[in-house]
Scaffold this motif. Structure first.
Motif, PDB file in Angstrom:
ATOM      1  N   UNK A 176       2.583   3.985  -6.000  1.00  0.00           N
ATOM      2  CA  UNK A 176       2.778   2.772  -7.132  1.00  0.00           C
ATOM      3  C   UNK A 176       2.796   2.193  -6.451  1.00  0.00           C
ATOM      4  N   UNK A 177       2.289   1.110  -5.269  1.00  0.00           N
ATOM      5  CA  UNK A 177       2.553   0.286  -3.671  1.00  0.00           C
ATOM      6  C   UNK A 177       3.189  -1.008  -3.747  1.00  0.00           C
ATOM      7  N   UNK A 178       2.382  -1.519  -5.550  1.00  0.00           N
ATOM      8  CA  UNK A 178       2.814  -2.879  -5.584  1.00  0.00           C
ATOM      9  C   UNK A 178       1.685  -3.734  -4.552  1.00  0.00           C
ATOM     10  N   UNK A 179       2.701  -5.025  -3.368  1.00  0.00           N
ATOM     11  CA  UNK A 179       1.500  -5.416  -3.464  1.00  0.00           C
ATOM     12  C   UNK A 179       1.526  -5.764  -1.757  1.00  0.00           C
ATOM     13  N   UNK A 180       2.389  -4.286  -0.779  1.00  0.00           N
ATOM     14  CA  UNK A 180       2.663  -3.456   0.498  1.00  0.00           C
ATOM     15  C   UNK A 180       1.184  -3.535   1.191  1.00  0.00           C
ATOM     16  N   UNK A 181       0.286  -2.815   0.436  1.00  0.00           N
ATOM     17  CA  UNK A 181      -0.647  -2.397   0.968  1.00  0.00           C
ATOM     18  C   UNK A 181      -1.748  -2.641  -0.595  1.00  0.00           C
ATOM     19  N   UNK A 182      -3.234  -2.278   0.099  1.00  0.00           N
ATOM     20  CA  UNK A 182      -4.268  -2.914  -0.626  1.00  0.00           C
ATOM     21  C   UNK A 182      -5.319  -2.561  -0.358  1.00  0.00           C
ATOM     22  N   UNK A 183      -6.686  -1.608  -0.995  1.00  0.00           N
ATOM     23  CA  UNK A 183      -7.761  -1.962  -0.469  1.00  0.00           C
ATOM     24  C   UNK A 183      -8.342  -2.570   0.539  1.00  0.00           C
ATOM     25  N   UNK A 184      -8.102  -1.866   1.181  1.00  0.00           N
ATOM     26  CA  UNK A 184      -8.958  -2.364   2.964  1.00  0.00           C
ATOM     27  C   UNK A 184      -8.183  -3.743   2.996  1.00  0.00           C
ATOM     28  N   UNK A 185      -6.711  -4.202   2.910  1.00  0.00           N
ATOM     29  CA  UNK A 185      -6.149  -5.449   2.820  1.00  0.00           C
ATOM     30  C   UNK A 185      -4.774  -5.113   2.878  1.00  0.00           C
ATOM     31  N   UNK A 201      -0.326  -6.764   2.384  1.00  0.00           N
ATOM     32  CA  UNK A 201       0.492  -7.691   1.320  1.00  0.00           C
ATOM     33  C   UNK A 201       0.770  -9.015   2.670  1.00  0.00           C
ATOM     34  N   UNK A 202       0.392 -10.356   1.708  1.00  0.00           N
ATOM     35  CA  UNK A 202       0.341 -11.733   2.503  1.00  0.00           C
ATOM     36  C   UNK A 202       2.259 -11.693   2.358  1.00  0.00           C
ATOM     37  N   UNK A 203       2.212 -12.476   3.536  1.00  0.00           N
ATOM     38  CA  UNK A 203       3.713 -12.292   4.061  1.00  0.00           C
ATOM     39  C   UNK A 203       4.820 -13.690   5.038  1.00  0.00           C
ATOM     40  N   UNK A 204       3.395 -14.758   4.036  1.00  0.00           N
ATOM     41  CA  UNK A 204       3.909 -16.340   4.579  1.00  0.00           C
ATOM     42  C   UNK A 204       5.208 -16.884   2.478  1.00  0.00           C
ATOM     43  N   UNK A 205       5.305 -15.775   2.469  1.00  0.00           N
ATOM     44  CA  UNK A 205       5.769 -16.325   0.660  1.00  0.00           C
ATOM     45  C   UNK A 205       7.861 -16.314   1.714  1.00  0.00           C
TER      46      UNK A 205
END
Length: 218
Positions: free
Chosen positions: A157-166, A168-172
């Motif tokens: 359960x990876x939170x927003x680290x990794x998505x299917x095909x993408x 996580x954003x890093x501009x925050x």
């Protein structure tokens, strides 16, 4: 919906962020955990009641507002400790200001009860949860590796680290692309290809699929 014939896995997501919140339960002991309660917290609470689970922990993968707006409701419902990585506490304590960035009015959440210490593990029923620090999307991002037996197959359960095909954003605030890529390749990609990955948004995937096809990682 359930994705496991053994461990109970319930997923809920609602507008405006359509962020996945999770209820996990041991099918034998009926002990469980709640992961990242956000705006869908009432639906997670209903899922816990449906399965007659006794919740042991509320575990946060990180402290961006969409992952924490339901902490207060969940904590009131279950009266259990809330865990977070220390490096994300500054985000958690400023969730009201996070909401203002998106033009949203967000209530302050109760203080977390404990900060993760190493990998744990934490236990619910026959399952253990290892906490893996995976910064990059934010400083205190973690992934939760849940497994039934020591050395057995884990579900991530990876939170927003990794998505299917993408990824996580890093501009925050606190985000860093190089750090995120190191977390994915060094921590998540150490798991076997058939490891199931549940993300903070979107559908489940596997480590092998992302290793082979994710355009940010190939």
């Amino acid at each position: 919906m359930q994705y496991s014939a053994a461990m109970i896995v319930e997923i809920r997501a609602v507008a405006p962020f359509f962020k996945n919140g999770y209820v996990l339960g041991c099918e034998d002991t009926r002990e469980g955990i709640v992961i990242d309660p956000g705006d869908e917290a009432d639906e997670l609470i209903a899922a816990v009641e449906q399965h007659r689970l006794s919740v042991k922990y509320i575990l946060l993968t990180h402290a961006h507002l969409d992952h924490v707006t339901g902490v207060a409701r969940a904590r009131r419902a279950f009266a259990v400790p809330v865990g977070l990585h220390r490096d994300d506490n500054f985000l958690y304590e400023h969730v009201v200001e996070q909401g203002q960035m998106f033009g949203l009015k967000i209530e302050a959440q109760p203080p977390v009860d404990f900060f993760y210490e190493g990998e744990g593990p934490l236990v619910f029923g026959r399952y253990t949860v290892r906490v893996l620090h995976t910064p990059g999307h934010c400083p205190g991002g973690v992934c939760l590796a849940v497994q039934q037996d020591v050395g057995g197959a884990a579900t991530l359960f990876v939170g927003d680290t990794l998505f299917a095909g993408s990824i996580g954003r890093t501009d925050l605030p606190g985000g860093d692309l190089d750090t995120l890529l190191r977390s994915i390749r060094g921590v998540l990609f150490s798991f076997p290809d058939d490891t199931v990955v549940h993300s903070g948004h979107g559908e489940p995937t596997t480590i092998g699929r992302e290793r082979r096809t994710n355009p940010f990682l190939v």
